[in-house]
Design a protein around this motif. Structure first.
Motif, PDB file in Angstrom:
ATOM      1  N   SER A 266      -3.382  -8.725 -11.572  1.00 24.84           N
ATOM      2  CA  SER A 266      -2.866  -8.211 -10.303  1.00 24.84           C
ATOM      3  C   SER A 266      -1.339  -8.267 -10.260  1.00 24.84           C
TER       4      SER A 266
ATOM      5  N   ASP B 263      -0.084  -5.067 -12.319  1.00 17.62           N
ATOM      6  CA  ASP B 263      -0.479  -3.744 -11.826  1.00 17.62           C
ATOM      7  C   ASP B 263       0.677  -2.963 -11.181  1.00 17.62           C
ATOM      8  N   PRO B 264       1.547  -3.631 -10.370  1.00 16.38           N
ATOM      9  CA  PRO B 264       2.615  -2.838  -9.733  1.00 16.38           C
ATOM     10  C   PRO B 264       3.572  -2.172 -10.714  1.00 16.38           C
TER      11      PRO B 264
ATOM     12  N   TRP C  52       5.683   5.391  -7.331  1.00 21.67           N
ATOM     13  CA  TRP C  52       5.976   5.036  -5.941  1.00 21.67           C
ATOM     14  C   TRP C  52       7.299   5.617  -5.466  1.00 21.67           C
TER      15      TRP C  52
ATOM     16  N   GLY D  27       6.951   8.807  -4.020  1.00 19.44           N
ATOM     17  CA  GLY D  27       5.946   8.983  -2.975  1.00 19.44           C
ATOM     18  C   GLY D  27       4.578   9.324  -3.530  1.00 19.44           C
ATOM     19  N   LEU D  28       4.292   8.855  -4.743  1.00 20.11           N
ATOM     20  CA  LEU D  28       3.013   9.149  -5.399  1.00 20.11           C
ATOM     21  C   LEU D  28       2.335   7.845  -5.805  1.00 20.11           C
ATOM     22  N   ASP D  29       1.049   7.926  -6.135  1.00 24.65           N
ATOM     23  CA  ASP D  29       0.306   6.748  -6.580  1.00 24.65           C
ATOM     24  C   ASP D  29      -0.999   7.243  -7.215  1.00 24.65           C
TER      25      ASP D  29
ATOM     26  N   LYS E 203      -5.157  -4.422  -8.210  1.00 19.63           N
ATOM     27  CA  LYS E 203      -4.687  -5.170  -7.040  1.00 19.63           C
ATOM     28  C   LYS E 203      -5.500  -6.456  -6.859  1.00 19.63           C
TER      29      LYS E 203
ATOM     30  N   PRO F 152       5.071   3.113  -1.138  1.00 14.25           N
ATOM     31  CA  PRO F 152       4.350   3.934  -0.178  1.00 14.25           C
ATOM     32  C   PRO F 152       3.721   3.097   0.927  1.00 14.25           C
TER      33      PRO F 152
ATOM     34  N   GLY G 235       0.980   1.504   2.943  1.00 11.59           N
ATOM     35  CA  GLY G 235      -0.295   0.966   2.472  1.00 11.59           C
ATOM     36  C   GLY G 235      -0.152  -0.112   1.416  1.00 11.59           C
ATOM     37  N   ILE G 236       1.013  -0.173   0.774  1.00 15.52           N
ATOM     38  CA  ILE G 236       1.245  -1.197  -0.251  1.00 15.52           C
ATOM     39  C   ILE G 236       1.357  -2.564   0.425  1.00 15.52           C
ATOM     40  N   ALA G 237       0.753  -3.576  -0.194  1.00 17.26           N
ATOM     41  CA  ALA G 237       0.780  -4.940   0.342  1.00 17.26           C
ATOM     42  C   ALA G 237       1.838  -5.776  -0.365  1.00 17.26           C
TER      43      ALA G 237
ATOM     44  N   GLN H 245       1.771  -6.651  -4.013  1.00 19.19           N
ATOM     45  CA  GLN H 245       2.124  -5.628  -4.993  1.00 19.19           C
ATOM     46  C   GLN H 245       3.639  -5.513  -5.197  1.00 19.19           C
ATOM     47  N   LEU H 246       4.402  -6.269  -4.438  1.00 19.26           N
ATOM     48  CA  LEU H 246       5.853  -6.307  -4.650  1.00 19.26           C
ATOM     49  C   LEU H 246       6.285  -7.623  -5.273  1.00 19.26           C
TER      50      LEU H 246
ATOM     51  N   ASN I  65      -2.266  -9.889   0.862  1.00 25.33           N
ATOM     52  CA  ASN I  65      -3.016  -8.640   0.786  1.00 25.33           C
ATOM     53  C   ASN I  65      -2.908  -7.744   2.005  1.00 25.33           C
TER      54      ASN I  65
ATOM     55  N   LYS J 271       2.916  10.580   0.011  1.00 27.89           N
ATOM     56  CA  LYS J 271       2.694   9.457   0.916  1.00 27.89           C
ATOM     57  C   LYS J 271       4.021   9.109   1.564  1.00 27.89           C
TER      58      LYS J 271
ATOM     59  N   LEU K 285       7.101   6.962   2.550  1.00 30.25           N
ATOM     60  CA  LEU K 285       7.731   5.883   1.796  1.00 30.25           C
ATOM     61  C   LEU K 285       8.369   4.865   2.719  1.00 30.25           C
TER      62      LEU K 285
END
Lengths: 589, 589
Positions: A461, A464-465, A472, A475-477, A501, B455, B457-459, B462-463, B504, B546, B548
């Protein structure tokens, strides 16, 4: 002449849903049940199930690899996830079943809203995990109803021409592939059982059975599984429960060096005996059917559930399996590379279809002389079909690969020394600038994973980013994980490690995972760039406080450089790309 | 003259553990209990608890913000996490209590191994969540014992000079700070209650009470909380349960425009009434005590538990709160910047101690005229003390800030328009090359978060890896999360969003979080670079699919550039650093 022997392209036949549901409702009335819940599952929670266990498909016509139906007296619902909502509409009789996207309404929620108060919902305790059954029981209680175990499964009563259970022959997985003898593996398992303070471990995952006893079978498609159970006690010999019809004398004798071998019918009575002796028995929470808990508990034993310790053991490949993986990937890479070269010549002619490509690729793999099966049915998507992540080509959906389009092909092979899985996206004719840019953003994510350096203890996890960062910023994923674990001549989708994730298992040296970011433009094209990677020791860093890990890319096949927009790559990424292709050229000769 | 009015540096006093544990054991024997489990908690699972609730500290002497003890007839254990293992040894009587690192053995596991079969373990159902109590019940059952609720808490019977419950005055949180009137907030809450298909919501988190009713209190240190409960029904007026002694007439009249106001003693009877009316009541799984489930369930009602809907509402700041945060950070940043300049002049003299720095910094903050409190006790670590992540300076640990060392100071303020939290690490005298390199790796992680584009929705999970990547490649890491949410004149540690491996929750525009990577070399020095950031709309990207998001850095104070090794920074990172300092200079004037 190319042909596919390990996969077919038949359109699913519509099922005689009406009469079958009628027969089921009559049987449920006879049993005084308000309804039945039926998942797409076998007794081992397998991803691929034998034909004898395809009850959901028989009843509803739905052939997706995951789904559940609830049939009540006056209504019926089919619960499907996002992969299958469209396919389900074409496969089932919507006058009998309502399709319910599981993201909108879970079966538990639907039951709370639709089960009659005082009703009794039947379920087959062999087809649900204990946790799954607990959630259903709570939902039923919330509706003022009860969840009732039913054996045999009512489907089996009315499915009079049900196929026989599989009796695929079992072969020994030679030590030159397995790398570790069964007795050594059993010693480790017994040590785990002791540390878990339990008396015995039930091995309900056939992958774990195969790994532990160094056998392979042929009871399901694409994964060489012997459907079987085993019980490993804290001390003494284990017992393997398997149809003797699957075992030659030689195989049986070899097995009996390490384990008792009994018929599957002895499994339930041996579980009862453990219960009557008040033993504590450990079950796998992921594959252990609720029936196992019931049998042991009702006989007087105690059950604990958790992660299968064997799952982690087999996820970490030993040096022999690692060398085997490298050899299998050189072999498979050569076949795929030959296919890609052939594709480059054929596709522009405008005659090649998605099925034709799959047949060709499988034939190139069979030409190695060592292909045992494909590891999964190939995903072969031309143009807009490439944007359907789980696209499966059939005779009716087959599409010509046309110039100006992208072609995505995701395929893999089973060899005794390793399991492969690779996706290449190729341009046919002239790709658009947008295709090249987005391919390059996906490639940047792929390279970020391939080049990742991370301390021991880091989980998938946490990587993954890096596969998504370039997408990102535009603006894509992509709407799937970056990678899954892979077995050694076992499942192409092997837990517990994942690069996603929710992939919370620490990555350990010896694990094999996929590295497969993508980008999908609905109705237009799909891009995915997948290699398998092996977790290895990382570079030494002066002053490091933690051991470092990195990935060795196993897959060897060219990436379509016509799709690469070099302006978007950093110097380090260009360097990686050139080095990769140099290595492909060198290792494949 | 500098002084700290909102924080003290007293060494914890050793508790008279022996006699108190003896008295407890006598009381347990009278109650026919085998033991008691006692967490460090109040009825609302607060992080900071009022003195009247500090039962664990009274019994054991342990003053950490998290811990649990189990006292049996013949043994007692104190469970602490990694932050407190060292501190606990100095605070408790190890002849009475065994310190058990919770990472090695959980209380549940210890109970399974130590509870006598047939025993009865007492617990105070007001101090445990329902999930916590369920885990304890299972552990007791595994030991052949039972978990038994005890009211009143046996500690309260023997703690004869227990402090009175807090009666801090409640003030109205003016609309010019709150940005949204109570009735508008209640409308949103009622809409949530309806969508959850429940009849009423119990608000057990005092932070949620404060936010909903636009009040602030002073019942605990550092967070302006009014300890209170509330019940919001699906329709009609809510009820706020709060000591009337806390309310002036003006405050009461204002509150009564939107809600009933009743004494805390009415809360339990009103819960029973909901139960007797067979209502479905929604509880917060994080702060709802198990006692609430019991009361409602035993009266005939139904309980559902889940994430507190108010938690998400208050995590997303409205435009008024956002402007308030910016204003508070300009004010606080000016104070911190003045302090840093003063520190640069004072520290090289070799006379300044950790406590002296805290007193000075708080005084600079008080000079703004608007400081309501510090948001938490400052962490002030010179040299090796900086490596202790949760270091709290006391008279006996106070250390002179010496040349050649790093000094780490983590502090924050409460203002009516916002809550601040900032960490700066400064070099005193000449830093070593290693300090500069590792500071720069931490800075690269900080900048990666500050510049992140992601984008909708990212938690936070994920950063988090971006904050660590530079450290990882050098075999280094930091053993805490990258960031936590922050409230608006509320808690400096506010859920649900976090930038950490387990964070999350999707990040939404309007959330305020900390960005605080670090590096700690035990016995030598600590580095942390913390700013608060606001989630805002991100840059427009051509072809984006998406929306940003990005971060706006709220904190304005210089970063010590003597510690920056520019050779290790990319052009983009240097550019960020220079632009940040230009902005600090411009905005602070």
């Amino acid at each position: 002449m190319f042909e596919a022997r390990f996969q077919s392209f038949d359109d699913p036949q519509p099922a005689q849903t009406g009469p079958r549901v009628q027969a089921l409702r009559a049987e449920l009335a006879r049993l005084e049940l308000s309804g039945l819940i039926l998942p797409r599952a076998d007794r081992h929670q397998n991803e691929y199930v034998p034909p004898s266990e395809e009850r959901l498909a028989w009843l509803t016509g739905f052939t997706g690899s995951a789904g559940t139906t609830v049939v009540l007296a006056d209504r019926a619902a089919l619960f499907v996830d996002g992969r299958y909502t469209l396919a389900a509409k074409t496969q089932i009789d919507t006058s009998v079943f309502t399709i319910v996207p599981i993201a909108d309404t879970s079966p538990e929620r639907w039951l709370e809203q639709n089960l009659p108060s005082g009703g009794k919902l039947g379920y087959d305790p062999w087809l649900h995990t204990a946790e799954g059954a607990e959630r259903l029981a709570r939902a039923c209680a919330n509706a003022g109803a009860t969840l009732v175990p039913v054996e045999p499964n009512p489907i089996d009563t009315i499915w009079t021409d049900r196929p026989a259970r599989p009796l695929g022959p079992v072969v020994l997985h030679d030590l030159r592939f397995a790398g570790e003898a069964t007795n050594a593996k059993l010693d480790k398992i017994r040590a785990e059982i002791a540390s878990l303070r339990t008396d015995a471990l039930v091995v309900s995952d056939p992958h774990a059975v195969a790994w532990t006893f160094n056998i392979r079978g042929s009871d399901v498609a694409h994964t060489p599984l012997p459907i079987a159970f085993a019980i490993v006690p804290k001390q003494g010999r284990p017992t393997l429960y398997i149809d003797s019809a699957k075992l030659s004398n030689a195989v049986r004798h070899k097995l009996e060096e390490a384990t008792e071998v009994r018929e599957p019918t002895a499994f339930v009575s041996d579980l009862k005996a453990l219960g009557e002796a008040h033993r504590t028995v450990r079950l796998d929470q992921a594959t252990g059917a609720e029936a196992l808990s019931r049998i042991i508990g009702e006989a007087g034993g105690k059950v604990t559930r958790g992660l299968d310790p064997i799952a982690m053991m087999k996820a970490v490949k030993n040096p022999v399996e690692i060398e085997g993986a490298r050899a299998a990937h050189r072999r498979d890479g050569a076949a795929v590379t030959r296919f890609l070269a052939w594709l480059d010549r054929e596709a522009p002619k405008g005659q090649l279809t998605e099925i034709g490509a799959v047949e060709a690729l499988e034939s190139f793999r069979r030409d190695t002389g060592l292909l045992k099966d494909v590891s999964f049915p190939s995903i072969s998507g031309a143009g807009p079909d490439g944007a359907i992540v789980h696209y499966r080509v059939t005779r009716s959906t087959d599409r010509t690969i046309a110039p100006g389009e992208l072609f995505l092909i995701d395929s893999g092979g089973q060899y005794q020394d390793g399991t492969t899985d690779i996706t290449r996206t190729v341009a046919v004719g002239e790709p658009s600038q947008e295709m090249r840019e987005r391919f390059t953003l996906v490639l940047k994510g792929h390279i970020a994973i391939a080049r990742a350096v991370f301390p021991e203890g880091i989980a998938g996890s946490q990587l993954d980013p890096f596969a998504r960062q370039a997408l990102w910023t535009h603006g894509l994923d992509f709407d799937h994980g970056t990678g899954h674990g892979v077995g050694s001549y076992l499942s192409v989708h092997e837990g517990p490690a994942r690069i996603s994730k929710l992939g919370n298992t620490a990555l350990k040296r010896g694990m094999i995972l996929s590295n497969e970011p993508g980008y999908y433009k609905a109705g237009e094209y799909g891009i995915r760039i997948e290699n398998l990677v092996l977790v290895v020791e990382g570079p030494t860093a002066a002053g490091a406080e933690k051991p470092l890990n990195a990935f060795e890319t196993l897959t060897l096949a060219p990436i379509d450089r016509r799709l690469v927009e070099r302006k978007l790559l950093t110097a380090a990424e260009i360097s990686w790309l050139d080095a990769y292709h140099a290595r492909v050229a060198q290792e494949l000769g």
